[in-house]
Scaffold this active site. Structure first.
Site, PDB file in Angstrom:
ATOM      1  N   GLY A   1      -2.519  48.764  74.230  1.00 29.82           N
ATOM      2  CA  GLY A   1      -3.604  49.250  73.402  1.00 29.82           C
ATOM      3  C   GLY A   1      -4.860  48.773  73.242  1.00 29.82           C
TER       4      GLY A   1
ATOM      5  N   LEU B   1       4.075  55.838  75.594  1.00 27.52           N
ATOM      6  CA  LEU B   1       4.194  54.734  76.533  1.00 27.52           C
ATOM      7  C   LEU B   1       5.427  54.358  76.778  1.00 27.52           C
ATOM      8  CD1 LEU B   1       0.816  54.552  75.727  1.00 27.52           C
ATOM      9  CD2 LEU B   1       1.015  52.828  77.556  1.00 27.52           C
TER      10      LEU B   1
ATOM     11  N   SER C   1       8.460  52.767  79.803  1.00 29.36           N
ATOM     12  CA  SER C   1       8.588  51.622  80.803  1.00 29.36           C
ATOM     13  C   SER C   1       9.365  51.881  81.834  1.00 29.36           C
ATOM     14  CB  SER C   1       9.084  50.450  80.067  1.00 29.36           C
ATOM     15  OG  SER C   1       9.771  49.404  80.736  1.00 29.36           O
ATOM     16  N   SER C   2       9.237  51.213  83.184  1.00 26.44           N
ATOM     17  CA  SER C   2      10.092  51.525  84.184  1.00 26.44           C
ATOM     18  C   SER C   2      11.583  51.300  83.913  1.00 26.44           C
ATOM     19  CB  SER C   2       9.479  50.470  85.510  1.00 26.44           C
ATOM     20  OG  SER C   2       9.495  49.300  84.998  1.00 26.44           O
ATOM     21  N   CYS C   3      11.796  50.501  82.782  1.00 26.31           N
ATOM     22  CA  CYS C   3      13.220  49.953  82.653  1.00 26.31           C
ATOM     23  C   CYS C   3      14.045  51.368  82.301  1.00 26.31           C
ATOM     24  CB  CYS C   3      13.169  48.865  81.621  1.00 26.31           C
ATOM     25  SG  CYS C   3      12.718  49.411  79.945  1.00 26.31           S
TER      26      CYS C   3
ATOM     27  N   TYR D   1      16.664  48.653  74.527  1.00 21.62           N
ATOM     28  CA  TYR D   1      15.237  48.994  74.513  1.00 21.62           C
ATOM     29  C   TYR D   1      14.917  50.190  75.458  1.00 21.62           C
ATOM     30  CZ  TYR D   1      10.493  47.990  75.874  1.00 21.62           C
ATOM     31  OH  TYR D   1       9.160  48.037  76.096  1.00 21.62           O
TER      32      TYR D   1
ATOM     33  N   LYS E   1      13.287  54.005  74.522  1.00 23.06           N
ATOM     34  CA  LYS E   1      12.166  54.521  75.523  1.00 23.06           C
ATOM     35  C   LYS E   1      12.374  55.883  75.839  1.00 23.06           C
ATOM     36  CE  LYS E   1       9.042  51.361  75.364  1.00 23.06           C
ATOM     37  NZ  LYS E   1       7.800  51.722  74.522  1.00 23.06           N
TER      38      LYS E   1
ATOM     39  N   THR F   1       4.580  50.633  85.520  1.00 28.10           N
ATOM     40  CA  THR F   1       5.193  49.539  86.155  1.00 28.10           C
ATOM     41  C   THR F   1       4.952  47.888  85.402  1.00 28.10           C
ATOM     42  OG1 THR F   1       5.529  48.394  88.311  1.00 28.10           O
ATOM     43  CG2 THR F   1       3.234  48.983  87.596  1.00 28.10           C
TER      44      THR F   1
ATOM     45  N   HIS G   1       5.958  37.189  80.933  1.00 27.32           N
ATOM     46  CA  HIS G   1       6.336  37.962  82.384  1.00 27.32           C
ATOM     47  C   HIS G   1       5.908  37.184  83.201  1.00 27.32           C
ATOM     48  CE1 HIS G   1       6.204  41.902  79.904  1.00 27.32           C
ATOM     49  NE2 HIS G   1       7.656  41.552  79.915  1.00 27.32           N
TER      50      HIS G   1
ATOM     51  N   ARG H   1       1.659  28.093  84.720  1.00 23.84           N
ATOM     52  CA  ARG H   1       2.306  26.943  85.264  1.00 23.84           C
ATOM     53  C   ARG H   1       1.533  26.397  86.629  1.00 23.84           C
ATOM     54  NH1 ARG H   1       8.091  27.611  87.535  1.00 23.84           N
ATOM     55  NH2 ARG H   1       7.624  25.328  88.033  1.00 23.84           N
TER      56      ARG H   1
ATOM     57  N   ARG I   1       8.122  42.970  93.856  1.00 23.74           N
ATOM     58  CA  ARG I   1       7.680  43.689  92.407  1.00 23.74           C
ATOM     59  C   ARG I   1       6.485  44.294  92.510  1.00 23.74           C
ATOM     60  NH1 ARG I   1      12.111  42.819  91.779  1.00 23.74           N
ATOM     61  NH2 ARG I   1      13.435  41.715  90.356  1.00 23.74           N
TER      62      ARG I   1
ATOM     63  N   ASP J   1      17.869  35.635  91.327  1.00 25.16           N
ATOM     64  CA  ASP J   1      16.762  36.355  91.979  1.00 25.16           C
ATOM     65  C   ASP J   1      16.409  37.662  91.168  1.00 25.16           C
ATOM     66  OD1 ASP J   1      15.508  35.168  93.846  1.00 25.16           O
ATOM     67  OD2 ASP J   1      16.583  35.883  95.438  1.00 25.16           O
TER      68      ASP J   1
HETATM   69  N1  LIG Z   1       3.252  44.910  79.503  1.00 27.72           N
HETATM   70  C1  LIG Z   1       3.766  45.263  80.420  1.00 27.72           C
HETATM   71  O1  LIG Z   1       4.002  44.912  81.178  1.00 27.72           O
HETATM   72  C2  LIG Z   1       4.527  46.574  80.067  1.00 27.72           C
HETATM   73  C3  LIG Z   1       4.904  47.307  81.275  1.00 27.72           C
HETATM   74  C4  LIG Z   1       5.741  48.532  81.030  1.00 27.72           C
HETATM   75  C5  LIG Z   1       5.323  49.201  79.729  1.00 27.72           C
HETATM   76  N2  LIG Z   1       4.727  48.690  78.876  1.00 27.72           N
HETATM   77  C6  LIG Z   1       4.704  49.306  77.643  1.00 27.72           C
HETATM   78  O2  LIG Z   1       3.463  49.579  77.002  1.00 27.72           O
HETATM   79  C7  LIG Z   1       3.585  49.473  75.627  1.00 27.72           C
HETATM   80  C8  LIG Z   1       2.491  48.312  74.923  1.00 27.72           C
HETATM   81  O3  LIG Z   1       2.993  47.220  75.431  1.00 27.72           O
HETATM   82  P1  LIG Z   1       2.122  45.862  75.566  1.00 27.72           P
HETATM   83  O4  LIG Z   1       2.293  44.912  76.451  1.00 27.72           O
HETATM   84  O5  LIG Z   1       0.685  46.159  75.132  1.00 27.72           O
HETATM   85  O6  LIG Z   1       3.027  45.117  74.087  1.00 27.72           O
HETATM   86  P2  LIG Z   1       2.202  44.041  73.029  1.00 27.72           P
HETATM   87  O7  LIG Z   1       0.973  43.357  73.633  1.00 27.72           O
HETATM   88  O8  LIG Z   1       3.146  43.462  72.531  1.00 27.72           O
HETATM   89  O9  LIG Z   1       1.528  45.256  71.868  1.00 27.72           O
HETATM   90  C9  LIG Z   1       2.748  45.824  71.074  1.00 27.72           C
HETATM   91  C10 LIG Z   1       1.762  46.150  69.860  1.00 27.72           C
HETATM   92  O10 LIG Z   1       2.615  47.028  68.901  1.00 27.72           O
HETATM   93  C11 LIG Z   1       2.669  46.332  67.802  1.00 27.72           C
HETATM   94  N3  LIG Z   1       3.753  46.426  67.092  1.00 27.72           N
HETATM   95  C12 LIG Z   1       4.974  46.219  67.306  1.00 27.72           C
HETATM   96  N4  LIG Z   1       5.823  46.655  66.292  1.00 27.72           N
HETATM   97  C13 LIG Z   1       5.104  46.962  65.414  1.00 27.72           C
HETATM   98  C14 LIG Z   1       5.655  47.705  64.042  1.00 27.72           C
HETATM   99  N5  LIG Z   1       6.836  47.669  63.473  1.00 27.72           N
HETATM  100  N6  LIG Z   1       4.490  47.961  63.336  1.00 27.72           N
HETATM  101  C15 LIG Z   1       3.287  47.962  63.615  1.00 27.72           C
HETATM  102  N7  LIG Z   1       3.087  47.478  64.975  1.00 27.72           N
HETATM  103  C16 LIG Z   1       3.999  46.982  65.722  1.00 27.72           C
HETATM  104  C17 LIG Z   1       2.422  44.832  67.804  1.00 27.72           C
HETATM  105  O11 LIG Z   1       2.016  44.241  67.003  1.00 27.72           O
HETATM  106  P3  LIG Z   1       2.597  42.683  66.470  1.00 27.72           P
HETATM  107  O12 LIG Z   1       2.297  41.784  67.668  1.00 27.72           O
HETATM  108  O13 LIG Z   1       1.507  42.320  65.394  1.00 27.72           O
HETATM  109  O14 LIG Z   1       3.849  43.034  66.219  1.00 27.72           O
HETATM  110  C18 LIG Z   1       1.443  44.859  69.252  1.00 27.72           C
HETATM  111  O15 LIG Z   1       0.347  45.032  68.799  1.00 27.72           O
HETATM  112  C19 LIG Z   1       4.871  49.220  75.282  1.00 27.72           C
HETATM  113  O16 LIG Z   1       5.614  50.264  74.670  1.00 27.72           O
HETATM  114  C20 LIG Z   1       5.786  48.556  76.388  1.00 27.72           C
HETATM  115  O17 LIG Z   1       6.889  49.151  76.545  1.00 27.72           O
HETATM  116  C21 LIG Z   1       4.343  47.293  78.595  1.00 27.72           C
END
Ligand SMILES: NC(=O)c1ccc[n+]([C@@H]2O[C@H](COP(=O)([O-])OP(=O)(O)OC[C@H]3O[C@@H](n4cnc5c(N)ncnc54)[C@H](OP(=O)(O)O)[C@@H]3O)[C@@H](O)[C@H]2O)c1
Length: 327
Positions: free
Chosen positions: A17, A108, A110-112, A139, A143, A171, A186, A194, A216, A285
Site C-alpha cells: 500500500g 490484491l 497472492s500466488s497462493c 488464506y 483471496k 508473486t 519472508h 541474517r 523462487r 525444502d
Molecule cells: N508481501 C508479499 O510478498 C506479498 C506477496 C503476494 C501478495 N501480497 C499481497 O499484497 C497485499 C499487501 O501485502 P503487504 O505485504 O503490503 O502486507 P502488510 O505490509 O502487512 O500490509 C497490510 C496492511 O493491511 C492492514 N490491515 C490488516 N488488517 C487490517 C484491518 N482489520 N483493518 C485495517 N487495516 C488492516 C495492516 O495494518 P496493521 O499492520 O496495522 O494491521 C497493514 O498496513 C496483501 O493482500 C497480500 O496478500 C503480498
C-alpha cells in the site's frame, strides 16, 4: 470537479500500500487526493465502520492492499483469523465501495491462490483446477473469494452501474517497508537480516535451511505498485480483451526465478558478507518451483524495471535506514 480522482488506498501503511501511494505521488497525483486510514483508525473487519467511512469519503477509486498476512506459523496457528478477517476486509470494502458508486477498484491477491501442483509457470487459468497448499489454504480461499467478489459484482452490476473491479496476483515481493522480524519474515528480508548480523558479528559461516535448490521468483515492491496502477488505469475495452468475466485476474511476476542458493549468494554480496555460506539439506525444502506466468500482463504493456541485484541493493539500504526503528 477535481481533475484528479480521489483514491483510497486500503493498507496504505503496509509494504505494498505504501509503495502504491509513493508511486501515485511520484506520477504527479496530489497527496491530498489520496486517502488512507490506519488499522487503529478504521478496522476493516467492521462492516458498519467501513460503510460509514465510504459514505463520508466517497472515493473515486480503491486499491485494496489491506489484508491479514503472515508466514506459515501464523497461518497454521490462526487459520480462523486468516480466513475470516480477509473475507470480512474484502467483502466490507468491495460492497461499501459499490454502495457509494465507486467505479474502479483493484483487489490484491497472492500466488497462493493456485493449486499446489499447478503446471509451471502458473497461468491464470490454473485457478480452481486442484487442491491448494494445506498450510495457507484458509488464506488462499479468502483471496480466491476476493477475485470472485470482484467478478460477481462486475457481472451483476457492471453494465447498469458502470463498475469495473479488477484483481492482480503478485508473486513474492520485497523492498522498502518489508517485515524483518527474525522468526516471521519472508525469505529475502530473513536473509538480509541474517547476513547483516553475521557481518556485524564477524560470523565465519551462515547456514541456510534446505538444499538451496528450490527456485523462487521475486518482484521489487515498487514494480508491484507500478503494475497495480497500470492495471487500474487500463481502458476497459483493453482489459476485457485480455480477460474473461469469470477469469479476470492478472498475474504480476518478474518473469524468471533463481535458486535459493543463487539468492543467498546475491544477498551475501549485497550486504558485504565475506564468510562461508552453507546449506542444511536435512531441513525441509518446500515446493521445488513456484513461478508465475506473467504473459497476460506483458501483453497488456507492462514489464518490471528493477532486477533482483538492483532491488536487493535498494532493500538493504532501506533495512539500514530503518534498523533503529526495528531494534
Ligand atoms: N508481501 C508479499 O510478498 C506479498 C506477496 C503476494 C501478495 N501480497 C499481497 O499484497 C497485499 C499487501 O501485502 P503487504 O505485504 O503490503 O502486507 P502488510 O505490509 O502487512 O500490509 C497490510 C496492511 O493491511 C492492514 N490491515 C490488516 N488488517 C487490517 C484491518 N482489520 N483493518 C485495517 N487495516 C488492516 C495492516 O495494518 P496493521 O499492520 O496495522 O494491521 C497493514 O498496513 C496483501 O493482500 C497480500 O496478500 C503480498
Amino acid at each position: 470537479m477535481n481533475q484528479f480522482p480521489k483514491i483510497y488506498v486500503a493498507g496504505h501503511r503496509g509494504m505494498v500500500g505504501s509503495a502504491i501511494v509513493r508511486h501515485l505521488v511520484a506520477e504527479g497525483h496530489p497527496q491530498d487526493r489520496i486517502i488512507g486510514r490506519t488499522h487503529a483508525e478504521l478496522d476493516l473487519t467492521n462492516q458498519a465502520a467501513v460503510r460509514d467511512f465510504f459514505e463520508v469519503e466517497r472515493p473515486d477509486q480503491v486499491y485494496l492492499a489491506a489484508a491479514k498476512v503472515g508466514g506459515i506459523h501464523a497461518n497454521n496457528t490462526y487459520p480462523a483469523d486468516f480466513i475470516l478477517d480477509n473475507l470480512f476486509i474484502e467483502a466490507n470494502i468491495i460492497d461499501a465501495a459499490f454502495r457509494v458508486g465507486v467505479k474502479k477498484l483493484l483487489f490484491l491477491g497472492s500466488s497462493c491462490i493456485y493449486p499446489k501442483l499447478a503446471p509451471q509457470p502458473m497461468r491464470e487459468d490454473a485457478l480452481l483446477t486442484g487442491i491448494l497448499e494445506a498450510t495457507n489454504e484458509p488464506y488462499a480461499i479468502a483471496k480466491i473469494a476476493g477475485i470472485k467478489l470482484c467478478e460477481s459484482y462486475n457481472r451483476q452490476y457492471g453494465e447498469d452501474h458502470g463498475i469495473d473491479y479488477r484483481s492482480v496476483m503478485p508473486t513474492n515481493l520485497y523492498g522498502p517497508g518489508d517485515n524483518y522480524h527474525p522468526e516471521n519474515s519472508h525469505v529475502i528480508p530473513a536473509l538480509i537480516r541474517r547476513f547483516h548480523e553475521a557481518k556485524e558479528t564477524n560470523a565465519p559461516e551462515v547456514v541456510i535451511w534446505g538444499s538451496g535448490t528450490p527456485m523462487r521468483e521475486f518482484l521489487y515492491v515498487n514494480d508491484m505498485a507500478a503494475a497495480s496502477v497500470h492495471v487500474m488505469n487500463l481502458n476497459q475495452a483493453t482489459y476485457q480483451r485480455h480477460t474473461q468475466p469469470m477469469l479476470s485476474h492478472i498475474n504480476v511476476g518478474f518473469g524468471s526465478d533463481v535458486t535459493i542458493k543463487e539468492l543467498a549468494v546475491l544477498v551475501g554480496q549485497t550486504v558485504g558478507y565475506t564468510g562461508n555460506i552453507s546449506f542444511d539439506p536435512t531441513k525441509p525444502d518446500g515446493t521445488q518451483k513456484k513461478l508465475m506466468d506473467s504473459s497476460r500482463l506483458k501483453s497488456l504493456g507492462w514489464l518490471p524495471q528493477v532486477n533482483l541485484e538492483a532491488g536487493l541493493k535498494l532493500a538493504y539500504a532501506d533495512f539500514l535506514n530503518n534498523s533503529q526503528l526495528r531494534n
